[in-house]
Design a protein around this motif. Structure first.
Motif, PDB file in Angstrom:
ATOM      1  N   ALA A 246      18.891  -7.703 -19.791  1.00 56.68           N
ATOM      2  CA  ALA A 246      19.943  -6.827 -20.315  1.00 56.68           C
ATOM      3  C   ALA A 246      20.747  -6.227 -19.162  1.00 56.68           C
ATOM      4  O   ALA A 246      21.831  -5.680 -19.363  1.00 56.68           O
ATOM      5  N   ARG A 247      20.190  -6.291 -17.958  1.00 57.39           N
ATOM      6  CA  ARG A 247      20.895  -5.758 -16.787  1.00 57.39           C
ATOM      7  C   ARG A 247      21.392  -6.888 -15.913  1.00 57.39           C
ATOM      8  O   ARG A 247      20.986  -8.030 -16.058  1.00 57.39           O
ATOM      9  N   LEU A 248      22.252  -6.524 -14.965  1.00 55.43           N
ATOM     10  CA  LEU A 248      22.748  -7.532 -14.030  1.00 55.43           C
ATOM     11  C   LEU A 248      22.071  -7.360 -12.687  1.00 55.43           C
ATOM     12  O   LEU A 248      21.528  -6.296 -12.376  1.00 55.43           O
ATOM     13  N   GLN A 249      22.129  -8.421 -11.883  1.00 54.79           N
ATOM     14  CA  GLN A 249      21.663  -8.263 -10.513  1.00 54.79           C
ATOM     15  C   GLN A 249      22.684  -8.822  -9.535  1.00 54.79           C
ATOM     16  O   GLN A 249      23.379  -9.799  -9.813  1.00 54.79           O
ATOM     17  N   GLY A 250      22.786  -8.111  -8.429  1.00 57.48           N
ATOM     18  CA  GLY A 250      23.656  -8.562  -7.353  1.00 57.48           C
ATOM     19  C   GLY A 250      22.881  -8.512  -6.063  1.00 57.48           C
ATOM     20  O   GLY A 250      21.724  -8.085  -6.030  1.00 57.48           O
ATOM     21  N   ARG A 251      23.511  -8.960  -4.997  1.00 59.34           N
ATOM     22  CA  ARG A 251      22.838  -8.995  -3.702  1.00 59.34           C
ATOM     23  C   ARG A 251      23.738  -8.335  -2.663  1.00 59.34           C
ATOM     24  O   ARG A 251      24.948  -8.571  -2.641  1.00 59.34           O
ATOM     25  N   THR A 252      23.154  -7.493  -1.837  1.00 56.88           N
ATOM     26  CA  THR A 252      23.934  -6.888  -0.753  1.00 56.88           C
ATOM     27  C   THR A 252      24.152  -7.936   0.327  1.00 56.88           C
ATOM     28  O   THR A 252      23.477  -8.968   0.339  1.00 56.88           O
TER      29      THR A 252
ATOM     30  N   ILE B 271      18.287  -7.219  -3.255  1.00 58.20           N
ATOM     31  CA  ILE B 271      18.667  -7.339  -4.666  1.00 58.20           C
ATOM     32  C   ILE B 271      18.915  -5.947  -5.247  1.00 58.20           C
ATOM     33  O   ILE B 271      18.115  -5.022  -5.029  1.00 58.20           O
ATOM     34  N   VAL B 272      20.024  -5.795  -5.952  1.00 56.72           N
ATOM     35  CA  VAL B 272      20.347  -4.531  -6.614  1.00 56.72           C
ATOM     36  C   VAL B 272      20.519  -4.800  -8.107  1.00 56.72           C
ATOM     37  O   VAL B 272      21.277  -5.684  -8.506  1.00 56.72           O
ATOM     38  N   VAL B 273      19.782  -4.050  -8.918  1.00 58.16           N
ATOM     39  CA  VAL B 273      19.858  -4.187 -10.376  1.00 58.16           C
ATOM     40  C   VAL B 273      20.712  -3.046 -10.911  1.00 58.16           C
ATOM     41  O   VAL B 273      20.592  -1.907 -10.455  1.00 58.16           O
ATOM     42  N   PHE B 274      21.608  -3.339 -11.850  1.00 60.38           N
ATOM     43  CA  PHE B 274      22.477  -2.297 -12.407  1.00 60.38           C
ATOM     44  C   PHE B 274      22.952  -2.693 -13.800  1.00 60.38           C
ATOM     45  O   PHE B 274      22.792  -3.841 -14.213  1.00 60.38           O
ATOM     46  N   GLU B 275      23.526  -1.704 -14.488  1.00 62.95           N
ATOM     47  CA  GLU B 275      24.057  -2.004 -15.817  1.00 62.95           C
ATOM     48  C   GLU B 275      25.503  -2.402 -15.692  1.00 62.95           C
ATOM     49  O   GLU B 275      26.311  -1.645 -15.143  1.00 62.95           O
ATOM     50  N   GLY B 276      25.845  -3.567 -16.191  1.00 61.79           N
ATOM     51  CA  GLY B 276      27.215  -4.038 -16.088  1.00 61.79           C
ATOM     52  C   GLY B 276      27.531  -4.962 -17.244  1.00 61.79           C
ATOM     53  O   GLY B 276      26.758  -5.044 -18.204  1.00 61.79           O
ATOM     54  N   ALA B 277      28.638  -5.648 -17.141  1.00 58.76           N
ATOM     55  CA  ALA B 277      29.056  -6.542 -18.222  1.00 58.76           C
ATOM     56  C   ALA B 277      29.226  -7.955 -17.657  1.00 58.76           C
ATOM     57  O   ALA B 277      29.351  -8.133 -16.446  1.00 58.76           O
ATOM     58  N   ASP B 278      29.253  -8.928 -18.549  1.00 59.35           N
ATOM     59  CA  ASP B 278      29.381 -10.326 -18.127  1.00 59.35           C
ATOM     60  C   ASP B 278      30.583 -10.554 -17.218  1.00 59.35           C
ATOM     61  O   ASP B 278      30.541 -11.385 -16.319  1.00 59.35           O
ATOM     62  N   ARG B 279      31.657  -9.790 -17.473  1.00 57.08           N
ATOM     63  CA  ARG B 279      32.865 -10.022 -16.666  1.00 57.08           C
ATOM     64  C   ARG B 279      32.654  -9.630 -15.195  1.00 57.08           C
ATOM     65  O   ARG B 279      33.449  -9.985 -14.337  1.00 57.08           O
ATOM     66  N   HIS B 280      31.589  -8.909 -14.901  1.00 56.05           N
ATOM     67  CA  HIS B 280      31.303  -8.544 -13.502  1.00 56.05           C
ATOM     68  C   HIS B 280      30.687  -9.703 -12.720  1.00 56.05           C
ATOM     69  O   HIS B 280      30.660  -9.682 -11.493  1.00 56.05           O
ATOM     70  N   ILE B 281      30.157 -10.689 -13.441  1.00 58.12           N
ATOM     71  CA  ILE B 281      29.457 -11.795 -12.764  1.00 58.12           C
ATOM     72  C   ILE B 281      30.441 -12.556 -11.870  1.00 58.12           C
ATOM     73  O   ILE B 281      31.535 -12.912 -12.302  1.00 58.12           O
ATOM     74  N   GLY B 282      30.040 -12.749 -10.625  1.00 62.92           N
ATOM     75  CA  GLY B 282      30.913 -13.441  -9.668  1.00 62.92           C
ATOM     76  C   GLY B 282      31.835 -12.502  -8.910  1.00 62.92           C
ATOM     77  O   GLY B 282      32.584 -12.944  -8.037  1.00 62.92           O
TER      78      GLY B 282
ATOM     79  N   ASP C  23      31.162  -2.384  -5.568  1.00 60.23           N
ATOM     80  CA  ASP C  23      30.510  -1.299  -4.836  1.00 60.23           C
ATOM     81  C   ASP C  23      29.580  -0.556  -5.779  1.00 60.23           C
ATOM     82  O   ASP C  23      29.957  -0.229  -6.896  1.00 60.23           O
ATOM     83  N   LEU C  24      28.385  -0.303  -5.309  1.00 59.38           N
ATOM     84  CA  LEU C  24      27.411   0.417  -6.130  1.00 59.38           C
ATOM     85  C   LEU C  24      26.804   1.540  -5.305  1.00 59.38           C
ATOM     86  O   LEU C  24      26.648   1.412  -4.090  1.00 59.38           O
ATOM     87  N   LYS C  25      26.451   2.616  -6.000  1.00 58.56           N
ATOM     88  CA  LYS C  25      25.689   3.657  -5.315  1.00 58.56           C
ATOM     89  C   LYS C  25      24.216   3.482  -5.689  1.00 58.56           C
ATOM     90  O   LYS C  25      23.887   3.338  -6.868  1.00 58.56           O
TER      91      LYS C  25
ATOM     92  N   GLY D  29      12.998   0.710  -5.881  1.00 58.48           N
ATOM     93  CA  GLY D  29      11.708   0.183  -6.345  1.00 58.48           C
ATOM     94  C   GLY D  29      11.126  -0.712  -5.268  1.00 58.48           C
ATOM     95  O   GLY D  29      11.606  -0.736  -4.133  1.00 58.48           O
ATOM     96  N   SER D  30      10.098  -1.466  -5.640  1.00 60.05           N
ATOM     97  CA  SER D  30       9.474  -2.353  -4.671  1.00 60.05           C
ATOM     98  C   SER D  30      10.368  -3.588  -4.445  1.00 60.05           C
ATOM     99  O   SER D  30      10.548  -4.393  -5.349  1.00 60.05           O
ATOM    100  N   PHE D  31      10.916  -3.687  -3.289  1.00 59.41           N
ATOM    101  CA  PHE D  31      11.829  -4.776  -2.906  1.00 59.41           C
ATOM    102  C   PHE D  31      13.024  -4.921  -3.868  1.00 59.41           C
ATOM    103  O   PHE D  31      13.603  -5.991  -3.970  1.00 59.41           O
ATOM    104  N   THR D  32      13.362  -3.855  -4.557  1.00 65.94           N
ATOM    105  CA  THR D  32      14.536  -3.869  -5.443  1.00 65.94           C
ATOM    106  C   THR D  32      15.222  -2.517  -5.356  1.00 65.94           C
ATOM    107  O   THR D  32      14.565  -1.475  -5.288  1.00 65.94           O
ATOM    108  N   LEU D  33      16.548  -2.563  -5.353  1.00 67.49           N
ATOM    109  CA  LEU D  33      17.329  -1.327  -5.394  1.00 67.49           C
ATOM    110  C   LEU D  33      17.971  -1.233  -6.776  1.00 67.49           C
ATOM    111  O   LEU D  33      18.271  -2.269  -7.392  1.00 67.49           O
ATOM    112  N   TYR D  34      18.184  -0.006  -7.262  1.00 67.76           N
ATOM    113  CA  TYR D  34      18.852   0.177  -8.555  1.00 67.76           C
ATOM    114  C   TYR D  34      20.137   0.943  -8.294  1.00 67.76           C
ATOM    115  O   TYR D  34      20.129   1.988  -7.633  1.00 67.76           O
ATOM    116  N   GLY D  35      21.255   0.403  -8.802  1.00 69.39           N
ATOM    117  CA  GLY D  35      22.549   0.991  -8.472  1.00 69.39           C
ATOM    118  C   GLY D  35      23.328   1.407  -9.689  1.00 69.39           C
ATOM    119  O   GLY D  35      23.000   1.053 -10.822  1.00 69.39           O
ATOM    120  N   ASP D  36      24.386   2.178  -9.432  1.00 70.69           N
ATOM    121  CA  ASP D  36      25.269   2.642 -10.498  1.00 70.69           C
ATOM    122  C   ASP D  36      26.711   2.450 -10.059  1.00 70.69           C
ATOM    123  O   ASP D  36      27.144   3.045  -9.075  1.00 70.69           O
TER     124      ASP D  36
END
Ligand code: 5AD
Length: 456
Positions: free
Chosen positions: A410-416, A421-432, A436-438, A443-450
């Motif tokens: 249900a969430r998206l993931q991106g990479r710095t 890896i940063v997990v955040f709430e976004g929409a399909d149109r964000h893919i690709g 910028d996320l804060k 978490g363990s080997f994962t960041l959560y952004g907004d």
């Protein structure tokens, strides 16, 4: 048309080989199955780097054979890749597979399966060497027309490109030179053409792959104006319009010349991240391993990279319990890990491999000691990694959005850029997209952004 399921063990090169094999089947009209259940063809692309990886694939195939053969005698079963190469024919007797395809014959896989399905042949083993096979891993699955978010879109964001095959380093612990053969590099033009095709299909990021990418083109291309062939390739890929990010894996420490360190400063698309296998912190063990560098030289490389890019993400591979490794040697590895402060390290217990010099060395380290050292080093590496990840809290990072989070779709993931890896709430149109996320939580080997919070 029949359906194919390919399961991949091991490294990113194997992932890429599997993808190229899948593309052959798609081109022939086969469908790709998402699990082994009900598939007409089941292929395991294997890894030989440690015994455990081999045993896992053999066990899996034995179970599969027992299960599917009970209900459907026509299912085609096959082994591909490194273990297929090193074990060959014996796998047929051991597991009852129909097909064994070695590392220089991936491009023949779909034709062989055609033959088996049409019952033109009963079983096929092809583990021969083939000149020019390094240039045959080039097909990508054509997803044009089947995008629209989800898992498909993920594959259109970040692509892998195999630039070479084989390895000439002959580290004394390593089976790869025997399973993958001598180093052979593709031409810059050929690789650039493949990358251009990916960029035109919408890919934003490319990772150049090889066993030792820093040895790319040594023989075939050579140095020019102080730039190694690999840096010349980076320059050429960097030029491609539409690509936003370039990465590579794995380099060898001895390939980190000034030209490569300088490339990080010069090429804005080159992401500040590097996976540099160190294997040991003890000069004595490094020598026994035939690694070709000292602890001091390795530390010098890290210093050089951090001088160019202070925030560079650094990860490594380490082997514990190499034959003859003393407590003192191991403490040297512990201290190197403390000194460097890697963002992560993959730690392996030494596993004796067929035909490698280390397998018959004296003073093999008892398994209990290998396990103890593994646990100690892992605890230390994790503690340092936690600290390094925690430092991202409340920081702004730029990610390339890859697709649904692997853990929570249900969430998206991106990479710095530094490969976190940063997990955040976004929409399909964000893919690709680059976003910028804060960082709100770590978490363990994962960041959560907004993405909503822009005032930093
Ligand atoms: N035993 C344990 N680990 C190994 N690796 C390679 N060969 C062996 C072995 N015989 C590890 C190295 C390498 C990674 C891919 O696997 O750390 O970098």
């Amino acid at each position: 048309m029949p359906s194919v399921f390919i399961k991949t063990y091991g490294c990113q090169m194997n992932e890429r080989d599997s993808e190229a094999v899948a593309a052959q089947f798609v081109a022939k009209g086969y469908s790709l199955a998402s699990s082994e259940k009900g598939a007409d063809v089941i292929l395991l692309n294997t890894c030989s780097v440690r015994d455990q990886a081999e045993q896992k694939a053999i066990g899996k195939m034995q179970n599969l054979a027992a299960e599917v053969r009970r209900t459907d005698d026509d299912v085609v079963l096959g082994f591909l890749g490194c273990m297929a190469q090193s074990r060959g024919q014996e796998l047929i007797a051991k597991t009852g597979v129909d097909l064994v395809v070695g590392t220089q014959k991936f491009h023949r896989t779909a034709d062989y399966v055609d033959d088996l399905i049409a019952a033109r042949r009963e079983s096929i083993v092809d583990i021969a060497e083939e000149q020019g096979s390094e240039a045959k891993i080039r097909e990508h699955i054509d997803l044009t027309g089947v995008t629209g978010g989800g898992a498909n879109a993920r594959q259109l964001v970040s692509g892998f490109v195999s630039i070479m095959q084989g390895c000439n380093q002959y580290c004394t612990f390593c089976i790869v030179p025997y399973t993958r053969g001598q180093e052979r590099s593709r031409s810059i033009e050929d690789i650039v053409a493949e990358c251009r095709g990916l960029a035109a299909a919408g890919y934003k990021e490319i990772t150049l792959l090889g066993q030792i990418v820093t040895s790319y083109g040594k023989r075939e291309i050579g140095t020019c104006d102080g730039k190694s062939a690999f840096v010349q390739l980076l320059d050429a890929v960097h030029e491609i319009e539409g690509l936003q990010r370039v990465r590579f894996t794995s380099p060898h420490p001895k390939g980190y010349g000034d030209d490569l360190a300088e490339a990080y400063a010069r090429l804005p698309k080159l992401c500040e991240s590097a996976h540099i296998p160190v294997q040991s912190g003890s000069d004595r063990v490094l020598k026994l391993m035939h690694r070709g560098y000292t602890r001091e030289r390795f530390l010098g490389i890290i210093q050089k990279l951090r001088a160019v890019k202070p925030g560079i993400g650094l990860t490594t591979d380490i082997i514990v319990g190499f034959p003859g490794e003393t407590d003192e040697d191991f403490e040297q590895t512990m201290s190197l890990a403390r000194e460097v402060e890697f963002d992560n390290a993959y730690i392996f217990k030494y596993s004796p491999r067929k035909d490698t010099p280390a397998a018959t060395m004296e003073n093999q380290v008892p398994i209990e000691l290998r396990e103890e050292r593994h646990a100690r080093l892992l605890a230390q590496v994790n503690e340092i990694a936690d600290k390094r990840y925690a430092a991202f809290l409340n920081q702004k990072v730029q990610v390339l959005v890859e697709g649904p989070s692997r853990r929570n779709a249900a969430r998206l993931q991106g990479r710095t850029r530094c490969n976190k890896i940063v997990v955040f709430e976004g929409a399909d149109r964000h893919i690709g997209q680059l976003m910028d996320l804060k960082i709100e939580r770590v978490g363990s080997f994962t960041l959560y952004g907004d993405p909503a919070i822009l005032n930093l």
